[in-house]
Design a protein around this motif. Structure first.
Motif, PDB file in Angstrom:
ATOM      1  N   GLN A  40      -1.506   2.011  -4.617  1.00 40.98           N
ATOM      2  CA  GLN A  40      -1.646   3.395  -5.085  1.00 40.98           C
ATOM      3  C   GLN A  40      -2.170   4.314  -3.972  1.00 40.98           C
ATOM      4  O   GLN A  40      -1.758   5.468  -3.873  1.00 40.98           O
ATOM      5  CB  GLN A  40      -2.552   3.458  -6.324  1.00 40.98           C
ATOM      6  CG  GLN A  40      -1.927   2.827  -7.551  1.00 40.98           C
ATOM      7  CD  GLN A  40      -0.566   3.409  -7.891  1.00 40.98           C
ATOM      8  OE1 GLN A  40      -0.304   4.603  -7.733  1.00 40.98           O
ATOM      9  NE2 GLN A  40       0.332   2.547  -8.353  1.00 40.98           N
ATOM     10  N   ARG A  43       0.831   4.963  -1.867  1.00 38.73           N
ATOM     11  CA  ARG A  43       1.707   5.913  -2.558  1.00 38.73           C
ATOM     12  C   ARG A  43       1.208   7.338  -2.331  1.00 38.73           C
ATOM     13  O   ARG A  43       1.975   8.237  -2.034  1.00 38.73           O
ATOM     14  CB  ARG A  43       1.740   5.597  -4.058  1.00 38.73           C
ATOM     15  CG  ARG A  43       2.606   6.554  -4.852  1.00 38.73           C
ATOM     16  CD  ARG A  43       2.527   6.227  -6.354  1.00 38.73           C
ATOM     17  NE  ARG A  43       3.345   7.128  -7.118  1.00 38.73           N
ATOM     18  CZ  ARG A  43       2.949   8.332  -7.533  1.00 38.73           C
ATOM     19  NH1 ARG A  43       1.730   8.765  -7.253  1.00 38.73           N
ATOM     20  NH2 ARG A  43       3.757   9.104  -8.230  1.00 38.73           N
ATOM     21  N   THR A 132      -1.198  10.962  -9.400  1.00 37.80           N
ATOM     22  CA  THR A 132      -1.574  10.037  -8.337  1.00 37.80           C
ATOM     23  C   THR A 132      -3.050   9.662  -8.430  1.00 37.80           C
ATOM     24  O   THR A 132      -3.406   8.487  -8.335  1.00 37.80           O
ATOM     25  CB  THR A 132      -1.264  10.655  -6.957  1.00 37.80           C
ATOM     26  OG1 THR A 132       0.155  10.850  -6.872  1.00 37.80           O
ATOM     27  CG2 THR A 132      -1.730   9.764  -5.823  1.00 37.80           C
TER      28      THR A 132
END
Length: 194
Positions: A40, A43, A132
């Protein structure tokens, strides 16, 4: 014979209760959760600069069109025609030129209108930023829960026996923010601050 069978069954039950499977299972689960935390973060590192660049580019294009419209309108207000000027072809031609300039820039704005996307791009960026950060928060929480489960497994009887004897297991460390300012969301800069 029966005694041996009972002894084998009791030994198997004791060994299965000593964490031979539960300790590595809990450890691998915690490692997988940590990998998701890193995923994550990656990302976010990949996504946000690309989104900001897209928004900045769209905003720059739109800004140029809006500046042209504003300049054309300002030029049009500078040329005035009074009742006395209605007989002067040069003044009427100058007035017509600046008004045509406004018309032309408004036509460009109308033609570009379906392509004007900065508002939607900003909304998308904000949504992606929120999503996010939520994904990162969930990944951290899941990792901490997996670490808690692992640490509990290696410290409780009877799994603690297998954890120490067979694996030499040590407690894992849960995620904690250690970077200064980590408790503050990152600043997003579009490079257009005055």
């Amino acid at each position: 014979m029966k005694f041996r069978l009972v002894a084998v069954m009791v030994s198997a039950a004791l060994l299965s209760a000593c964490g031979l499977n539960s300790v590595p299972t809990a450890e691998e689960n915690a490692k997988a959760k940590w990998a998701e935390v890193q995923n994550q973060y990656q990302r976010r590192a990949d996504l946000i600069p690309n989104l900001v660049s897209t928004v900045r580019a769209a905003g720059g294009q739109e800004k140029a069109i809006l500046v042209e419209v504003t300049q054309a309108r300002a030029a049009a207000t500078q040329v005035r025609v009074s009742d006395a000027d209605l007989t002067d072809p040069a003044k009427l031609a100058a007035y017509d030129r600046v008004q045509a300039g406004v018309t032309l820039t408004l036509q460009r704005l109308q033609e570009a209108y379906p392509e004007l996307k900065s508002q939607a791009n900003y909304a998308t960026l904000m949504s992606q930023l929120e999503g996010t950060e939520n994904r990162i928060g969930i990944a951290r929480r899941d990792y901490n829960e997996a670490v808690q489960s692992y640490n509990t497994t290696i410290r409780t009887f009877p799994d603690a026996i297998g954890a120490k004897v067979f694996y030499g297991a040590k407690p894992m460390v849960p995620f904690q923010a250690t970077t200064p300012g980590a408790d503050t969301a990152p600043k997003v800069d579009f490079g257009n601050a005055s």
